[in-house]
Motif scaffolding. Structure first.
Motif, PDB file in Angstrom:
ATOM      1  N   UNK A  19      23.980  50.764  45.338  1.00 33.19           N
ATOM      2  CA  UNK A  19      24.018  49.406  46.057  1.00 33.19           C
ATOM      3  C   UNK A  19      23.599  48.159  45.083  1.00 33.19           C
ATOM      4  N   UNK A  20      23.628  46.973  45.430  1.00 29.47           N
ATOM      5  CA  UNK A  20      22.668  45.912  44.657  1.00 29.47           C
ATOM      6  C   UNK A  20      21.307  46.378  44.628  1.00 29.47           C
ATOM      7  N   UNK A  21      20.791  45.510  43.396  1.00 31.24           N
ATOM      8  CA  UNK A  21      19.344  45.719  43.304  1.00 31.24           C
ATOM      9  C   UNK A  21      18.986  44.117  43.315  1.00 31.24           C
ATOM     10  N   UNK A  22      17.947  43.676  44.254  1.00 32.69           N
ATOM     11  CA  UNK A  22      17.594  42.377  44.205  1.00 32.69           C
ATOM     12  C   UNK A  22      16.224  42.231  44.236  1.00 32.69           C
ATOM     13  N   UNK A  23      15.623  41.047  43.888  1.00 35.23           N
ATOM     14  CA  UNK A  23      14.208  40.755  43.690  1.00 35.23           C
ATOM     15  C   UNK A  23      13.989  39.523  44.066  1.00 35.23           C
ATOM     16  N   UNK A  24      12.497  39.025  44.472  1.00 37.62           N
ATOM     17  CA  UNK A  24      12.135  37.859  44.477  1.00 37.62           C
ATOM     18  C   UNK A  24      11.399  37.352  43.252  1.00 37.62           C
ATOM     19  N   UNK A  27      24.477  53.334  32.064  1.00 40.37           N
ATOM     20  CA  UNK A  27      26.049  53.657  32.483  1.00 40.37           C
ATOM     21  C   UNK A  27      26.430  52.276  33.384  1.00 40.37           C
ATOM     22  N   UNK A  28      27.119  51.384  33.245  1.00 43.45           N
ATOM     23  CA  UNK A  28      27.472  50.177  33.998  1.00 43.45           C
ATOM     24  C   UNK A  28      28.701  50.414  34.733  1.00 43.45           C
ATOM     25  N   UNK A  29      28.944  50.515  36.110  1.00 44.05           N
ATOM     26  CA  UNK A  29      30.110  50.606  36.488  1.00 44.05           C
ATOM     27  C   UNK A  29      30.315  51.827  37.415  1.00 44.05           C
ATOM     28  N   UNK A  30      29.152  52.510  37.395  1.00 52.44           N
ATOM     29  CA  UNK A  30      29.393  53.930  38.187  1.00 52.44           C
ATOM     30  C   UNK A  30      27.993  53.886  38.933  1.00 52.44           C
ATOM     31  N   UNK A  31      28.193  54.430  40.330  1.00 54.84           N
ATOM     32  CA  UNK A  31      29.206  54.759  41.052  1.00 54.84           C
ATOM     33  C   UNK A  31      29.953  53.275  41.395  1.00 54.84           C
ATOM     34  N   UNK A  32      31.357  53.378  41.569  1.00 55.62           N
ATOM     35  CA  UNK A  32      32.227  52.307  41.598  1.00 55.62           C
ATOM     36  C   UNK A  32      32.210  51.630  42.927  1.00 55.62           C
ATOM     37  N   UNK A  49      33.697  45.017  39.386  1.00 55.34           N
ATOM     38  CA  UNK A  49      33.063  44.622  38.359  1.00 55.34           C
ATOM     39  C   UNK A  49      31.523  44.602  38.616  1.00 55.34           C
ATOM     40  N   UNK A  50      30.658  44.513  37.595  1.00 55.10           N
ATOM     41  CA  UNK A  50      29.292  44.494  37.783  1.00 55.10           C
ATOM     42  C   UNK A  50      28.681  43.158  36.931  1.00 55.10           C
ATOM     43  N   UNK A  51      27.645  42.664  37.801  1.00 57.37           N
ATOM     44  CA  UNK A  51      26.954  41.457  37.232  1.00 57.37           C
ATOM     45  C   UNK A  51      25.407  41.872  37.199  1.00 57.37           C
ATOM     46  N   UNK A  52      24.862  41.734  36.069  1.00 51.19           N
ATOM     47  CA  UNK A  52      23.161  41.894  35.856  1.00 51.19           C
ATOM     48  C   UNK A  52      22.825  40.704  35.342  1.00 51.19           C
ATOM     49  N   UNK A  53      21.684  39.986  36.170  1.00 52.60           N
ATOM     50  CA  UNK A  53      21.260  38.694  35.793  1.00 52.60           C
ATOM     51  C   UNK A  53      19.552  38.890  35.764  1.00 52.60           C
ATOM     52  N   UNK A  54      18.984  38.357  34.836  1.00 51.25           N
ATOM     53  CA  UNK A  54      17.621  38.351  34.684  1.00 51.25           C
ATOM     54  C   UNK A  54      17.208  37.009  34.224  1.00 51.25           C
ATOM     55  N   UNK A  55      16.034  36.470  34.727  1.00 46.80           N
ATOM     56  CA  UNK A  55      15.409  35.211  34.245  1.00 46.80           C
ATOM     57  C   UNK A  55      15.134  35.512  32.632  1.00 46.80           C
ATOM     58  N   UNK A  97      32.059  51.269  32.056  1.00 45.32           N
ATOM     59  CA  UNK A  97      33.002  51.781  32.753  1.00 45.32           C
ATOM     60  C   UNK A  97      33.835  50.674  33.189  1.00 45.32           C
ATOM     61  N   UNK A  98      33.134  49.830  33.882  1.00 52.01           N
ATOM     62  CA  UNK A  98      33.784  48.546  34.412  1.00 52.01           C
ATOM     63  C   UNK A  98      33.574  47.253  34.062  1.00 52.01           C
ATOM     64  N   UNK A  99      34.364  46.293  34.184  1.00 49.83           N
ATOM     65  CA  UNK A  99      34.263  45.097  33.690  1.00 49.83           C
ATOM     66  C   UNK A  99      32.521  44.707  34.055  1.00 49.83           C
ATOM     67  N   UNK A 100      32.096  44.062  33.076  1.00 50.78           N
ATOM     68  CA  UNK A 100      30.347  43.724  33.295  1.00 50.78           C
ATOM     69  C   UNK A 100      30.159  42.301  32.531  1.00 50.78           C
TER      70      UNK A 100
END
Length: 401
Positions: A209-214, A245-250, A254-260, A272-275
């Protein structure tokens, strides 16, 4: 009697005596069954309604069934409990004392354990909510927490866990580091409320699932894979040990990874999937970046590629610089290989875009040989060797320049 062996139809008070039922037992009207001593149910235990059992210890050697026919009930244990085969059709479970579990516990509603919980086998707990004020001692076992309401995963509460699986539809909050000898599986939304380091064995760490933070940082250490199947938003990401591994589990297309701040990947990265990766502090890829899909890198700082690259497509944006410490960058998709920012070479490098286009939108510098291969268009939109002259530049026979 023929079906259940022993039938208890109403309240039973045993005084100081124990109750032992060696055969399957049915409590048809909810009890209560009260003893000062022990209660042991040697076979399966069937509850006809929500039932109260009061004893110094209640042990169920078979399966605890929370219903007879269409009726479904819960169980309240006043005292310690031992469940050796798990539960079925149980609406709710509450134990005021300690609980020893050797089977999966599934309830429609919540599970409340007033005393310490110990695991004698790998156990999955499934319901709406779990309460463990005295903690859980897993003794190296696997623990699954499948609750639909939010919960906090605190190692001060859950100790000695061999592997964690957390899911059920609620949000899981991390407030400190988590260490397991096997794997960690986060199947629903994960919220960081502190900088967190996750350490696992060869089974790896999976974020389905998504990973979020403050504004917190995430670090992973594992001899297996760190897998991202959904979006990630953190202050800083550091995959310090192991493959990514980016894109598994599906979970998404597509997958986005954002960091400040920065994103660092010490081992191989498999896409594995568009990132789309966005990092305010730049990227560091310590080894090979491979996979059948597309990778887009966005940063105003340095993007460092130390290992060979072989992807469906690769795009860097106009900000920052791309520093190549690898001799091979290969892509396979049409319009596949594009550097929007300046490229700095540290070794002789082959750029192979296959049938797709090869585009350098900014400068290319470094005292090394460049071989540009593409059966499509090769485009140099910026100066080549203006800051540091190339040793040589060669384009192949296919396509156009």
């Amino acid at each position: 009697e023929a079906l259940y062996g022993v039938v208890l139809g109403g309240p039973v008070t045993g005084g100081s005596r124990d109750i032992t039922a060696e055969r399957p037992t049915s409590i048809a009207e909810g009890g209560p069954i009260s003893t000062i001593g022990l209660q042991r149910y040697g076979g399966d235990l069937y509850l006809g309604a929500t039932t109260t059992l009061a004893a110094s210890e209640v042990a169920v050697d078979g399966v605890l069934f929370g219903g007879l026919g269409s009726t479904k009930g819960g169980l309240n244990v006043f005292g310690n409990a031992i469940l050796r085969q798990g539960t079925s059709r149980l609406s709710r479970l509450e134990v005021t004392g300690t609980a020893a579990l050797a089977g999966h516990v599934t309830t429609d509603l919540d599970q409340v354990y007033g005393g310490r919980v110990t695991l004698a086998a790998d156990v999955w707990l499934t319901g709406t909510m779990g309460s463990f004020p005295a903690g859980v001692d897993a003794d190296g076992r696997r623990l699954g927490l499948m609750f639909s309401e939010p919960m906090t995963l605190d190692p001060k509460v859950f100790s000695g866990v061999g592997a964690f699986s957390v899911g059920g539809g609620g949000t899981t909050t991390l407030v400190t580091d988590i260490v397991t000898t096997a794997g960690q599986y986060y199947l629903d939304e994960l919220l960081l409320q502190a900088d967190v380091s996750l350490v696992a064995g060869s089974e790896g760490i999976t974020f389905a699932g998504p990973v979020r933070s403050t504004g917190q940082e995430l670090r992973t250490v594992t001899s297996g894979d760190t897998s991202f199947g959904d979006e990630v938003v953190v202050r800083k990401l550091d995959v310090a040990v192991g493959r990514t591994v980016i894109g598994v589990p599906a979970a998404k297309a597509s997958v986005t990874i954002d960091s400040a701040l920065a994103q660092s990947f010490a081992g191989d990265v498999l896409v594995i999937r568009p990132a789309v990766l966005t990092a305010g502090g730049g990227f560091s890829f310590g080894d090979a970046v491979t996979g059948p899909s597309s990778l887009s890198l966005r940063s105003d700082q340095t993007t460092l590629l130390r290992g060979p690259v072989s992807l469906g497509s690769l795009h860097t944006d106009a900000g920052g610089t791309t520093r190549l410490e690898t001799g091979v960058v290969t892509t396979t998709d049409p319009n596949s290989l594009e550097f929007g920012d300046p490229v700095i070479l540290t070794t002789d490098t082959v750029f192979d875009a296959g049938s797709g286009s090869l585009t350098f939108k900014s400068t290319v510098d470094g005292p090394f040989a460049v071989l540009a291969k593409s059966s499509g268009a090769t485009t140099f939109a910026g100066p080549v060797g203006s800051q540091q002259q190339l040793a040589s530049l060669t384009t192949d026979a296919g396509g156009s320049t």
